[in-house]
Scaffold this motif. Structure first.
Motif, PDB file in Angstrom:
ATOM      1  N   UNK A  17       2.327   0.221   1.098  1.00 52.60           N
ATOM      2  CA  UNK A  17       2.839  -0.130  -0.229  1.00 52.60           C
ATOM      3  C   UNK A  17       3.015  -1.641  -0.354  1.00 52.60           C
ATOM      4  N   UNK A  18       3.600  -2.278   0.652  1.00 57.14           N
ATOM      5  CA  UNK A  18       3.832  -3.729   0.603  1.00 57.14           C
ATOM      6  C   UNK A  18       2.514  -4.490   0.522  1.00 57.14           C
ATOM      7  N   UNK A  19       1.488  -4.021   1.243  1.00 52.00           N
ATOM      8  CA  UNK A  19       0.169  -4.653   1.171  1.00 52.00           C
ATOM      9  C   UNK A  19      -0.436  -4.458  -0.218  1.00 52.00           C
ATOM     10  N   UNK A  20      -0.311  -3.249  -0.760  1.00 57.05           N
ATOM     11  CA  UNK A  20      -0.842  -2.964  -2.094  1.00 57.05           C
ATOM     12  C   UNK A  20      -0.097  -3.778  -3.158  1.00 57.05           C
ATOM     13  N   UNK A  21       1.199  -3.956  -2.978  1.00 60.07           N
ATOM     14  CA  UNK A  21       1.982  -4.735  -3.937  1.00 60.07           C
ATOM     15  C   UNK A  21       1.565  -6.203  -3.913  1.00 60.07           C
ATOM     16  N   UNK A  22       1.349  -6.758  -2.724  1.00 58.16           N
ATOM     17  CA  UNK A  22       0.891  -8.152  -2.622  1.00 58.16           C
ATOM     18  C   UNK A  22      -0.467  -8.322  -3.295  1.00 58.16           C
ATOM     19  N   UNK A  23      -1.373  -7.374  -3.060  1.00 61.13           N
ATOM     20  CA  UNK A  23      -2.698  -7.438  -3.676  1.00 61.13           C
ATOM     21  C   UNK A  23      -2.580  -7.321  -5.190  1.00 61.13           C
ATOM     22  N   UNK A  24      -1.710  -6.455  -5.677  1.00 57.79           N
ATOM     23  CA  UNK A  24      -1.504  -6.278  -7.114  1.00 57.79           C
ATOM     24  C   UNK A  24      -0.951  -7.564  -7.729  1.00 57.79           C
ATOM     25  N   UNK A  25       0.012  -8.175  -7.061  1.00 63.43           N
ATOM     26  CA  UNK A  25       0.589  -9.424  -7.568  1.00 63.43           C
ATOM     27  C   UNK A  25      -0.464 -10.522  -7.643  1.00 63.43           C
ATOM     28  N   UNK A  26      -1.336 -10.594  -6.664  1.00 65.64           N
ATOM     29  CA  UNK A  26      -2.405 -11.593  -6.684  1.00 65.64           C
ATOM     30  C   UNK A  26      -3.365 -11.337  -7.843  1.00 65.64           C
ATOM     31  N   UNK A  27      -3.695 -10.064  -8.087  1.00 58.47           N
ATOM     32  CA  UNK A  27      -4.572  -9.738  -9.217  1.00 58.47           C
ATOM     33  C   UNK A  27      -3.918 -10.116 -10.538  1.00 58.47           C
ATOM     34  N   UNK A  28      -2.620  -9.875 -10.635  1.00 56.13           N
ATOM     35  CA  UNK A  28      -1.907 -10.209 -11.875  1.00 56.13           C
ATOM     36  C   UNK A  28      -1.902 -11.720 -12.096  1.00 56.13           C
TER      37      UNK A  28
END
Length: 72
Positions: free
Chosen positions: A43-54
């Motif tokens: 989840x933490x890895x997916x959240x970091x990737x999501x934040x970068x995409x945003x």
């Protein structure tokens, strides 16, 4: 002003933490506490990737806004 999240890219949701009584403490191969830790790391890895995409999606919009130059 923060940019709203992309509608087609929802924010990842954290895994549900197991209750105190869900682990039997007998060393199971698939311990709920170990599985939760793995899910939390994913989840933490997916959240970091999501934040970068945003941030990447918001970057072009902020770069196109320029302050007018003062003329002498």
């Amino acid at each position: 002003m923060p940019t709203p999240p992309l509608s087609h890219d929802p924010q990842p949701q954290p895994p549900s933490k197991p209750g105190n009584d869900e682990c039997c403490h007998s060393g199971c191969t698939f311990c709920v506490l170990e599985m939760y830790q793995e899910d939390l790391a994913a989840y933490e890895a997916a959240l970091r990737a999501w934040q970068q995409r945003q941030q990447a999606a918001a970057a072009p919009a902020t770069q196109s806004v320029r302050k007018p130059r003062k003329r002498a």
